[in-house]
Design a protein around this motif. Structure first.
Motif, short mmCIF file in Angstrom:
data_model
loop_
_atom_site.label_atom_id
_atom_site.label_comp_id
_atom_site.label_asym_id
_atom_site.label_seq_id
_atom_site.Cartn_x
_atom_site.Cartn_y
_atom_site.Cartn_z
N LYS A 134 0.85 -1.21 0.00
CA LYS A 134 0.00 0.00 0.00
C LYS A 134 0.87 1.25 0.00
CE LYS A 134 -2.51 -0.96 3.60
NZ LYS A 134 -3.55 -0.67 4.58
N ASN A 135 1.67 1.42 -1.05
CA ASN A 135 2.53 2.60 -1.05
C ASN A 135 2.32 3.48 -2.27
OD1 ASN A 135 3.63 0.71 -2.64
ND2 ASN A 135 5.65 0.68 -1.72
N GLY A 136 1.14 3.40 -2.86
CA GLY A 136 0.76 4.37 -3.88
C GLY A 136 1.27 4.06 -5.28
N LEU A 137 0.86 4.91 -6.21
CA LEU A 137 1.21 4.75 -7.62
C LEU A 137 1.75 6.07 -8.16
CD1 LEU A 137 0.85 3.33 -10.52
CD2 LEU A 137 -1.37 4.48 -10.57
N LEU A 138 2.88 5.98 -8.86
CA LEU A 138 3.43 7.16 -9.55
C LEU A 138 3.10 7.03 -11.04
CD1 LEU A 138 7.05 7.43 -8.07
CD2 LEU A 138 5.37 9.31 -8.13
N ILE A 139 2.53 8.07 -11.64
CA ILE A 139 2.38 8.08 -13.10
C ILE A 139 3.43 9.07 -13.61
CG2 ILE A 139 0.84 8.50 -15.05
CD1 ILE A 139 -1.51 7.88 -13.21
N VAL A 140 4.55 8.54 -14.14
CA VAL A 140 5.65 9.42 -14.54
C VAL A 140 5.51 9.77 -16.02
CG1 VAL A 140 7.20 8.47 -12.78
CG2 VAL A 140 7.24 7.50 -15.07
N VAL A 141 5.81 11.03 -16.35
CA VAL A 141 5.68 11.46 -17.76
C VAL A 141 6.94 12.21 -18.18
CG1 VAL A 141 3.16 11.55 -17.84
CG2 VAL A 141 4.41 13.54 -17.01
N ARG A 142 7.18 12.19 -19.50
CA ARG A 142 8.43 12.77 -20.01
C ARG A 142 8.27 14.20 -20.51
NH1 ARG A 142 12.67 9.96 -21.81
NH2 ARG A 142 12.52 10.76 -23.94
N SER A 143 7.04 14.59 -20.90
CA SER A 143 6.89 15.93 -21.47
C SER A 143 6.14 16.85 -20.52
CB SER A 143 6.15 15.85 -22.81
OG SER A 143 4.78 15.58 -22.57
N ASP A 144 6.41 18.15 -20.65
CA ASP A 144 5.71 19.13 -19.80
C ASP A 144 4.21 19.11 -20.11
OD1 ASP A 144 8.03 19.86 -18.57
OD2 ASP A 144 8.48 21.43 -20.03
N ARG A 145 3.90 18.87 -21.39
CA ARG A 145 2.48 18.88 -21.78
C ARG A 145 1.72 17.73 -21.08
NH1 ARG A 145 0.13 17.65 -27.38
NH2 ARG A 145 -2.04 17.95 -26.86
N ALA A 146 2.38 16.55 -21.05
CA ALA A 146 1.74 15.41 -20.38
C ALA A 146 1.60 15.68 -18.89
CB ALA A 146 2.55 14.14 -20.63
N LEU A 147 2.59 16.40 -18.32
CA LEU A 147 2.52 16.72 -16.89
C LEU A 147 1.33 17.66 -16.62
CD1 LEU A 147 3.96 15.99 -14.28
CD2 LEU A 147 5.40 18.00 -14.57
N HIS A 282 17.91 -2.81 -11.53
CA HIS A 282 17.40 -1.78 -10.62
C HIS A 282 15.95 -2.12 -10.33
CE1 HIS A 282 20.95 0.44 -11.85
NE2 HIS A 282 20.62 0.09 -13.09
N LYS A 283 15.47 -1.65 -9.17
CA LYS A 283 14.09 -2.00 -8.78
C LYS A 283 13.37 -0.80 -8.21
CE LYS A 283 11.99 -4.79 -6.29
NZ LYS A 283 11.70 -5.45 -5.04
N SER A 284 12.09 -0.68 -8.55
CA SER A 284 11.33 0.42 -7.96
C SER A 284 10.75 -0.04 -6.63
CB SER A 284 10.19 0.84 -8.90
OG SER A 284 9.23 -0.19 -8.97
N LYS A 285 10.40 0.95 -5.78
CA LYS A 285 9.81 0.61 -4.48
C LYS A 285 8.32 0.38 -4.62
CE LYS A 285 12.44 3.48 -1.30
NZ LYS A 285 12.22 4.60 -0.41
N ARG A 286 7.74 1.06 -5.61
CA ARG A 286 6.28 1.04 -5.73
C ARG A 286 5.88 0.90 -7.19
NH1 ARG A 286 7.93 5.71 -4.00
NH2 ARG A 286 6.83 5.75 -2.01
#
Ligand code: FAD
Length: 415
Positions: A134-147, A282-286
């Motif tokens: 239960k440590n959440g979800l990150l939605i990572v994006v590469r462009s400023d527009r997507a952010l 390499h490994k992500s935490k979440r």
């Protein structure tokens, strides 16, 4: 007490069996496979997704799909083919992709995802044997527009009472120090969670066996024996099986299961792939979604899984290398310390997401038969929505009003 026969031993069938048996019903699950790999519920990303309150059929989805169709490595692909079913599904998808429909669907999707999360927490409290994180979800994006787009969705989330925040690249690096990312930033949904799907399926099966649920493995449902307005029995490869109530939870195969019953249950299998590295560099935490590429990253014990692509091309049992390549290329783009070589020798897994045209599942009774229901069509949210679907179905099967209004999920909505 009734005898309930459930067709399909995926997450939806097993969850329905679990909650129906908790209400004291006698339950039989009929599954053509052996509960180890068939269907879509094993190699997926294992996300519980309150953040996914916008259905697949949303404004802009058709335009994006048409653009992506030109690129075989893109996140979404419809193989053009002359199929009346595909054409009418596409037409209904387009009709459902309006702001008004999304506005109506979003609160319900948020509510059922959050209710399902609470049920997963209950299951973990009973026996913590499926690796709930239960440590959440990150939605990572590469462009400023997507952010900017993610910031807009986060605003909508706030309006639904869902916590969400925008984090810059530095903030993401602090949250995920083990994975270097080439990104502009991320949206963070702290309430999302994830688990190991195959482990969960094993845990559900064990819980059902303990409750005395019967399984008919290697048993293919081939047809129906009908009475006046009732189902009398299902015809299977091992003979007819009778019960008081019948539930169709056959995932992407549900339309073929109800063939001959004069019902309309439009659905397309949205094929997706996953690649699991048992010892990644390499490994992500979440859980992390690579936003523009629509690739889901799941930490699984020592390993890591990358899942993605949506290929509407019929139920073909064949790996399309271009789709798999699309996932690998996306990973390397977002995570520059990974290389294509890290994926050498990894066998792609695939599954067919059962996709209704409007992005909402089918949950409830059919009007045409007094004892026939559907619990299917959960597309990319079947794992997330398994427990709440099971609970709502257990209420329907017990002839009680469902604890959440499921009018929008009626399996008769295209009749
Ligand atoms: C790459 C990928 C990633 C995903 N990630 C996520 C995620 O992170 N979170 C999430 O919530 N969802 C995710 N999903 C979607 C999720 O996996 C599905 O929504 C879910 O597994 C569907 O479950 P189901 O029980 O409806 O169908 P299935 O798991 O497909 O089960 C249907 C069962 O019915 C059986 N069956 C079919 N026909 C018959 C018949 N005639 N007789 C007897 N049995 C029959 C099949 O053998 C099968 O076992 C993902 C999917 C993919 C492909």
């Amino acid at each position: 007490m009734k005898h309930i026969l459930i067709i399909g031993g995926g997450i939806i069938g097993l969850s329905t069996a679990y909650y129906a048996s908790r209400r004291g019903h006698r339950v039989t699950v009929v599954e053509r496979g052996d509960a180890t790999h068939d269907g879509c519920s094993f190699g997926n990303a294992g996300y519980i997704t309150p953040s996914h309150f916008i259905p697949l059929a949303a404004p802009g989805a058709v335009r994006l799909a048409l653009r992506w169709m030109k690129d075989p490595e893109s996140p979404f692909y419809v193989r053009p083919r002359l199929s009346a079913e595909l054409l009418s599904w596409g037409w209904r998808f387009w009709r459902a992709s309006t702001p008004r429909r999304v506005e109506r669907a979003a609160p319900l999707l948020a509510e059922i995802n959050l209710a399902s999360l609470a049920l997963y927490e209950e299951l973990a409290a009973e026996a913590d044997d499926f690796g709930l994180q239960k440590n959440g979800l990150l939605i990572v994006v590469r462009s400023d527009r997507a952010l900017e787009e993610e910031a807009h969705v986060a605003e909508l989330a706030h309006r639904l009472g869902m916590p969400a925040e925008i984090v810059d690249a530095k903030g993401v690096a602090a949250m995920e120090p083990e994975i270097r990312m080439s990104i502009a930033g991320a949206a963070f949904y702290p309430r999302d969670a994830c688990f190991a799907p195959a482990t969960l399926m094993g845990s559900m099966k064990r819980r059902l066996e303990e409750r005395g649920v019967q399984f008919a493995w290697d048993t293919n449902v081939t047809g129906w024996r009908l009475g006046n307005d009732r189902v009398e029995a299902v015809r299977t490869s091992r003979g007819d099986l009778s019960a008081d109530e019948y539930v169709v939870s056959g995932g992407s195969w549900s339309p073929s299961i109800v063939r001959g019953l004069k019902l309309k249950l439009p659905m397309q299998g949205g094929k997706g792939y996953s690649l699991t590295l048992p010892h990644p560099p390499h490994k992500s935490k979440r859980a992390i979604i690579l936003g523009e590429a629509r690739v889901a990253v799941t930490p699984l014990g020592e390993g890591i899984r990358f899942g993605g692509t949506m290929e509407i091309a019929g139920l073909q049992e064949r790996v399309n290398p271009a789709r798999v390549r699309g996932i690998v290329k996306a990973v390397v783009r977002y995570f520059p310390d990974f290389t294509a070589d890290d994926f050498r020798g990894v066998d792609p897994w695939y599954g067919f997401r059962p996709c209704s045209p409007d992005g909402l599942p089918y949950v409830g009774r059919f009007a045409r038969y007094a004892n026939l229901s559907a619990a299917t069509g959960h597309a990319m949210m079947g794992m997330s929505l398994g427990p709440i679907t099971g609970k709502l179905m257990s209420e329907v099967l017990s002839d009680e009003p469902p604890s959440i209004d499921i009018g929008m999920l009626s399996p008769d909505r295209y009749a």
